[in-house]
Design an enzyme around this catalytic site. Structure first.
Site, PDB file in Angstrom:
ATOM      1  N   CYS A 325       0.817  -1.175   0.047  1.00 34.99           N
ATOM      2  CA  CYS A 325       0.054  -0.108  -0.114  1.00 34.99           C
ATOM      3  C   CYS A 325       0.892   1.084  -0.164  1.00 34.99           C
ATOM      4  O   CYS A 325       1.554   1.496  -1.100  1.00 34.99           O
ATOM      5  CB  CYS A 325      -0.769  -0.140   1.180  1.00 34.99           C
ATOM      6  SG  CYS A 325      -2.459   1.278   0.987  1.00 34.99           S
ATOM      7  N   HIS A 425      -3.719  -5.527   0.962  1.00 37.21           N
ATOM      8  CA  HIS A 425      -3.272  -5.834   2.293  1.00 37.21           C
ATOM      9  C   HIS A 425      -3.842  -7.376   2.705  1.00 37.21           C
ATOM     10  O   HIS A 425      -4.834  -7.772   2.118  1.00 37.21           O
ATOM     11  CB  HIS A 425      -4.215  -4.808   3.345  1.00 37.21           C
ATOM     12  CG  HIS A 425      -3.782  -3.456   3.534  1.00 37.21           C
ATOM     13  ND1 HIS A 425      -2.496  -3.125   4.169  1.00 37.21           N
ATOM     14  CD2 HIS A 425      -4.414  -2.168   3.158  1.00 37.21           C
ATOM     15  CE1 HIS A 425      -2.208  -1.919   3.886  1.00 37.21           C
ATOM     16  NE2 HIS A 425      -3.450  -1.222   3.426  1.00 37.21           N
TER      17      HIS A 425
END
Length: 483
Positions: A325, A425
């Site tokens: 991310c 994630h």
């Protein structure tokens, strides 16, 4: 109208979140329609809800314990610290602004509290039981007038309260007595009893203390929960897990605004990880730049402290580098940010062929994807995204094939030389992928391949719940609730 039960703690880290999860599963297994609730949570670890918003990881886990799909109703207010005593305020899953701690306390809290209580009452109308989690201690004197996560919630819906103390840290009897002394008479009346958590030893030795508490406070001890080894995510602690040391040296950069470090729990259990903050420490077989609540500021922090140069040097000498991310964004060539930091164009670390532009829209989705990175090409992985940036790359890491169950075809991430970045994630919770990746690194060191043990959150919830069920007087709680 359903019932409400609240769990508060004598301090932060008493174990409220996991006890609430266990109680959610206990009452769900007994046939009740149960949901969790926390009016306000402060955390950098969030997860996507069924509505496409975000909630804290604790309420996400508790929803799973209830066998419910996570909803923003379970955590109406989420505060995500940004640094400099400011937080992003997320209400009902959506960011509504960034405020200082003082401004939030004086201007926003009262309005949001009333809305949160409306949500709680709605949940009580829709379900048999709402199990509410408090925050920190209910008797922080300097904050009590502004506290919207503890006794004010209990009083709003007349919820009985279980007070939890962490006996492993010591001082738990004093904490319980002190908490009861600092509560008002009306608040003390709401306390149903006490639970001692994380006990190591013979619980019968505590009996004199229990007798003292019952005489002093007029409330029973409802249970002694032993210290439980588990693999459930710990919301805000990097140090709760027992030390594991494997053959690979895996390092995670401990950014000032690190977020969603639950991503790395599978690596911890499979091999062990180290969190590093100094340039001279960086020399791992695998170096990971994690997610961040403030991507550009954390990139500049690494630059100013020599960590960026150390990562580049380690990569040059053979370290594999991964970005998740915000970490993926930092490893790219450039970031254009007029949203989080408002710094405009910032040069990235440059290990990945990617460019990122921040937008005002936050994407919060469950994803499934097919990996394009050659060592794991064709493998299917799933996870979630919580991000405000849009990245482009000629060499994507994977192709997203499903967004919240809807068919999609969207390249994401980037591949570089001995490096990759992804928005997924939870990528390492895909155990087959993690095993393939770690064994690639092991082979490079001349090590034999290993089997990565698979485990599931569902199994861990059940295991944890069994111990709590055996340790807590659930029948007394049922009787007091009138269920």
């Amino acid at each position: 109208m359903g019932k409400a039960l609240m769990v508060q703690g004598t301090m932060s880290g008493a174990g409220k979140s996991l006890l609430v999860a266990a109680l959610c599963r206990i009452f769900t297994n007994l046939g009740y329609d149960v949901v969790p609730f926390k009016s306000q949570n402060m955390s950098l670890n969030s997860a996507p809800s069924i509505e496409g918003g975000e909630i804290s990881r604790a309420q996400y886990l508790q929803a799973l314990a209830c066998r419910k799909k996570p909803s923003v109703k379970f955590n109406p207010i989420l505060l995500k610290p940004e640094g400099n005593m400011r937080s992003q305020v997320v209400f009902m899953g959506r960011p509504i602004g960034s405020v200082s701690a003082r401004d939030y306390m004086l201007s926003k809290k009262a309005e949001l509290f009333e809305k949160a209580i409306e949500v709680l009452k709605e949940l009580m109308r829709e379900h048999d039981l709402v199990i509410i989690e408090g925050a920190g201690s209910p008797v922080e004197i300097n904050l009590k007038d502004y506290d919207i996560a503890n006794m004010r919630v209990a009083k709003a819906v007349n919820a009985p309260v279980i007070l939890v103390a962490d006996i492993d840290r010591g001082g738990s009897f004093a904490q319980i007595v002190g908490t009861m002394e600092l509560l008002s008479e009306e608040e003390r009346e709401l306390v149903m009893g006490f639970i001692f958590n994380k006990f190591r030893g013979d619980a019968s030795l505590l009996k004199p203390g229990f007798e003292f508490l019952e005489k002093r406070c007029g409330k029973p001890v409802l249970g002694v929960v032993p210290y439980i080894e588990h693999r459930l995510p710990e919301e805000d602690s990097l140090a709760e897990f027992p030390k594991v040391r494997g053959d690979l040296h895996i390092q995670i950069i401990k950014l000032p605004h690190i977020s969603n470090f639950t991503d790395f729990e599978p690596l911890h259990w499979a091999n062990g990880v180290d969190y590093v903050t100094r340039a001279e420490e960086i020399k791992g077989d695998l170096i990971i730049v994690p997610g961040s609540k403030n991507t550009v500021e954390d990139l500049l922090w690494m630059r100013e402290n020599g960590i960026e140069d150390a990562i580049i040097e380690a990569h040059r000498e053979g370290s594999f580098v991964v970005g998740i991310c915000g970490g993926f964004q930092m490893l790219g060539k450039e970031i254009i940010d007029e949203v989080e930091s408002k710094r405009g164009r910032v040069e990235g670390i440059g290990l990945l062929p990617a460019k990122t532009v921040f937008t005002g829209e936050k994407r919060t989705n469950h994803l499934k994807a097919e990996v394009l990175w050659e060592p794991a090409r064709g493998m299917w992985v799933e996870g979630y995204e919580i991000r405000m940036g849009r990245s482009t790359s000629e060499k994507p890491f994977s192709v997203i094939t499903s967004i919240n169950g809807a068919r999609a075809f969207e390249p994401e991430g980037a591949i570089g030389k001995r490096a990759f970045g992804t928005y997924l994630h939870g990528i390492f919770h895909n155990f087959a992928f993690t095993e393939r990746f770690l064994n690639m690194l092991r082979a490079e060191k001349g090590l034999e391949p290993v089997k990565v043990e698979e485990w599931s959150i569902e199994e861990e919830i059940e295991k944890f719940t069994r111990v709590v069920r055996e340790s807590v007087d659930v029948e007394y709680i049922i009787q007091r609730l009138g269920l």
